[in-house]
Design a protein around this motif. Sequence first.
Motif, PDB file in Angstrom:
ATOM      1  N   GLN A 148      31.006  53.503  39.874  1.00 23.00           N
ATOM      2  CA  GLN A 148      31.303  52.131  40.298  1.00 23.00           C
ATOM      3  C   GLN A 148      32.800  51.862  40.404  1.00 23.00           C
ATOM      4  N   LEU A 149      33.603  52.518  39.570  1.00 26.55           N
ATOM      5  CA  LEU A 149      35.043  52.279  39.594  1.00 26.55           C
ATOM      6  C   LEU A 149      35.782  53.555  39.223  1.00 26.55           C
ATOM      7  N   ARG A 156      36.412  51.294  44.424  1.00 31.12           N
ATOM      8  CA  ARG A 156      35.060  50.837  44.117  1.00 31.12           C
ATOM      9  C   ARG A 156      34.027  51.727  44.793  1.00 31.12           C
ATOM     10  N   ASP A 191      29.234  43.944  38.031  1.00 31.77           N
ATOM     11  CA  ASP A 191      29.445  43.395  39.379  1.00 31.77           C
ATOM     12  C   ASP A 191      30.457  42.259  39.353  1.00 31.77           C
ATOM     13  N   LEU A 240      33.830  43.853  39.223  1.00 29.89           N
ATOM     14  CA  LEU A 240      34.191  44.491  40.487  1.00 29.89           C
ATOM     15  C   LEU A 240      34.510  43.481  41.580  1.00 29.89           C
ATOM     16  N   ASP A 241      34.048  42.234  41.413  1.00 26.62           N
ATOM     17  CA  ASP A 241      34.363  41.192  42.396  1.00 26.62           C
ATOM     18  C   ASP A 241      35.865  40.937  42.501  1.00 26.62           C
ATOM     19  N   ARG A 261      37.349  47.492  48.247  1.00 24.28           N
ATOM     20  CA  ARG A 261      36.919  48.887  48.094  1.00 24.28           C
ATOM     21  C   ARG A 261      38.058  49.792  47.655  1.00 24.28           C
TER      22      ARG A 261
END
Length: 322
Positions: A36-37, A74, A142, A145-146, A150
């Motif tokens: 995810q990251l 991301r 999530d 990550l917002d 990317r």
Amino acid sequence: MDVLSDLLQRARAGDSLVRQLIQRPPWSLTFADVPQLTVVATLGGHASIRLDDAHANAGATQVRLAASDIALIRGPGRYTIADSPATPPQVIVQGGRKYRVGGGEEIAGTHRSLAPRTYGDGLPGATTMLRGAYELRGDVGDRLLDLLPRLAVVPGGPRTRPALDLLATEAACDEPGQDAVLSRLLDLVLVLALRAWCARPEATLPAWYRALADPAISDALRRLHDDPAHRWTIAELAAKVGMSRAAFAARFTGLVGQPPLTYLTGWRMTLAADLLHDTEATVASVARTVGYQDAFAFSVAFKRARGIAPSAWRRHARTRAS
């Protein structure tokens, strides 16, 4: 605990992975299994990062990293790190193994071990890269990550360079407690990079993060995150932050983009969604954990927020993850 720290702590699904690459040009690595990251930093020399997938249609798709720059990537989707955009693809990393691009066969010895977690040739003129991978948890992840597109790049600076140097030194060590040290140092690098990115003019940030600049609203958000199960009222929150009820409600709504109790409900549903996915707790237990004494009232609120009942959401989320 402040809101960003709370998200980072709750989102972590396990220990992060840290690797160091010291490679002389020309070199190129494509990563197919993207977490995810990912945090990528150039310690010496320079590098190019390119997004290689359909998710790369928003924002930058290729960047150049100078010494001490940090890139935040991301998932999902693959990306390539190389010494130059002109270097043809050479190696793809998938499932923890390296394959030759075009040939498909697994290859060994592409990057020899120079030290613990350190690979490459180590010859003069080499680029030194650090790569840290995070697996984040559920809806809380999530939210974190917002904050990012990317591909985001943070130029090197006097605050990030010492942290990167220390992380690089520790990545090459193998002593008791090493994994704990690396995990915390990578967290430090990530937080410094997130702060720096969020301060850049091109960053598009969620309203809750922008609201953290206001001391009273930041305090209110911290209280909601510290104790989401508490039966908060607007009057109580206003008193806690030293404002009148009307002034607090107006300022919170204006900065966060929704009224205080609406934000609280959304945060409760985020926590509930992750509890339903990650634990075997009953719906009634999850309801109590996030502040609902009545499981029926919780189910109604959850279905209103997610469009599906809690038990059905649990089944669907677990099927999707399997």
